[in-house]
Design a protein around this motif. Sequence first.
Motif, PDB file in Angstrom:
ATOM      1  N   ALA A   8       0.942  -1.302   0.057  1.00  0.00           N
ATOM      2  CA  ALA A   8      -0.024   0.043  -0.038  1.00  0.00           C
ATOM      3  C   ALA A   8       0.772   1.375  -0.029  1.00  0.00           C
ATOM      4  O   ALA A   8       0.685   2.247  -0.737  1.00  0.00           O
ATOM      5  CB  ALA A   8      -1.004   0.031   1.172  1.00  0.00           C
ATOM      6  N   VAL A   9       1.908   1.357   0.769  1.00  0.00           N
ATOM      7  CA  VAL A   9       2.697   2.482   1.024  1.00  0.00           C
ATOM      8  C   VAL A   9       3.331   2.582  -0.536  1.00  0.00           C
ATOM      9  O   VAL A   9       3.746   3.581  -0.953  1.00  0.00           O
ATOM     10  CB  VAL A   9       3.783   2.056   1.965  1.00  0.00           C
ATOM     11  CG1 VAL A   9       4.912   3.309   2.013  1.00  0.00           C
ATOM     12  CG2 VAL A   9       3.178   2.440   3.150  1.00  0.00           C
ATOM     13  N   TYR A  10       3.869   1.445  -1.129  1.00  0.00           N
ATOM     14  CA  TYR A  10       4.572   1.581  -2.437  1.00  0.00           C
ATOM     15  C   TYR A  10       3.639   2.159  -3.360  1.00  0.00           C
ATOM     16  O   TYR A  10       4.000   2.869  -4.115  1.00  0.00           O
ATOM     17  CB  TYR A  10       5.083   0.105  -2.981  1.00  0.00           C
ATOM     18  CG  TYR A  10       5.220  -0.012  -4.118  1.00  0.00           C
ATOM     19  CD1 TYR A  10       6.672   0.649  -4.750  1.00  0.00           C
ATOM     20  CD2 TYR A  10       4.564  -0.461  -5.378  1.00  0.00           C
ATOM     21  CE1 TYR A  10       7.024   0.323  -6.030  1.00  0.00           C
ATOM     22  CE2 TYR A  10       4.857  -0.561  -6.497  1.00  0.00           C
ATOM     23  CZ  TYR A  10       6.232  -0.011  -6.826  1.00  0.00           C
ATOM     24  OH  TYR A  10       6.304  -0.250  -8.447  1.00  0.00           O
ATOM     25  N   THR A  11       2.325   1.463  -3.351  1.00  0.00           N
ATOM     26  CA  THR A  11       1.247   2.141  -4.368  1.00  0.00           C
ATOM     27  C   THR A  11       1.202   3.664  -4.243  1.00  0.00           C
ATOM     28  O   THR A  11       1.243   4.550  -5.210  1.00  0.00           O
ATOM     29  CB  THR A  11       0.118   1.590  -4.080  1.00  0.00           C
ATOM     30  OG1 THR A  11       0.484   0.055  -4.414  1.00  0.00           O
ATOM     31  CG2 THR A  11      -0.970   1.856  -5.353  1.00  0.00           C
ATOM     32  N   VAL A  12       1.180   4.107  -3.006  1.00  0.00           N
ATOM     33  CA  VAL A  12       0.855   5.420  -2.792  1.00  0.00           C
ATOM     34  C   VAL A  12       2.168   6.256  -3.089  1.00  0.00           C
ATOM     35  O   VAL A  12       1.898   7.450  -3.890  1.00  0.00           O
ATOM     36  CB  VAL A  12       0.743   5.814  -1.403  1.00  0.00           C
ATOM     37  CG1 VAL A  12       0.721   7.303  -0.836  1.00  0.00           C
ATOM     38  CG2 VAL A  12      -0.833   5.159  -0.964  1.00  0.00           C
TER      39      VAL A  12
END
Length: 110
Positions: A8-12
């Motif tokens: 999720a952090v990577y995507t954001v």
Amino acid sequence: MAIDIAHAVYTVIKYGILITIFVGFSILLVGSVLVYDTAYITKNPKFFISETLFMAILTSIPVVYICYLRGASHSATFRDMSLIFIKMVLLHVGFQLSGVYTVLFDVKST
């Protein structure tokens, strides 16, 4: 269902960076079209080409090193290096055409 927080952090971060790059280049493109400062380019074409290549190559070297250390394939390394190279060339040309470099490096004001 468990949320993979790292993904999720990577995507954001990924989409935040892509949006920022898109907005930044769009603003630079508009500024370049409006100002179209070619005085330095026409006066010193060899210097402009050499500084553009120098800036792009020096920025690409760390990408090659990082890809090498992380075991990326040669094609992935070349792709990543090429993308950074092209971005830096476009950024340098955009800064010149939009007048940013003329304001930043105004020799007459010193």
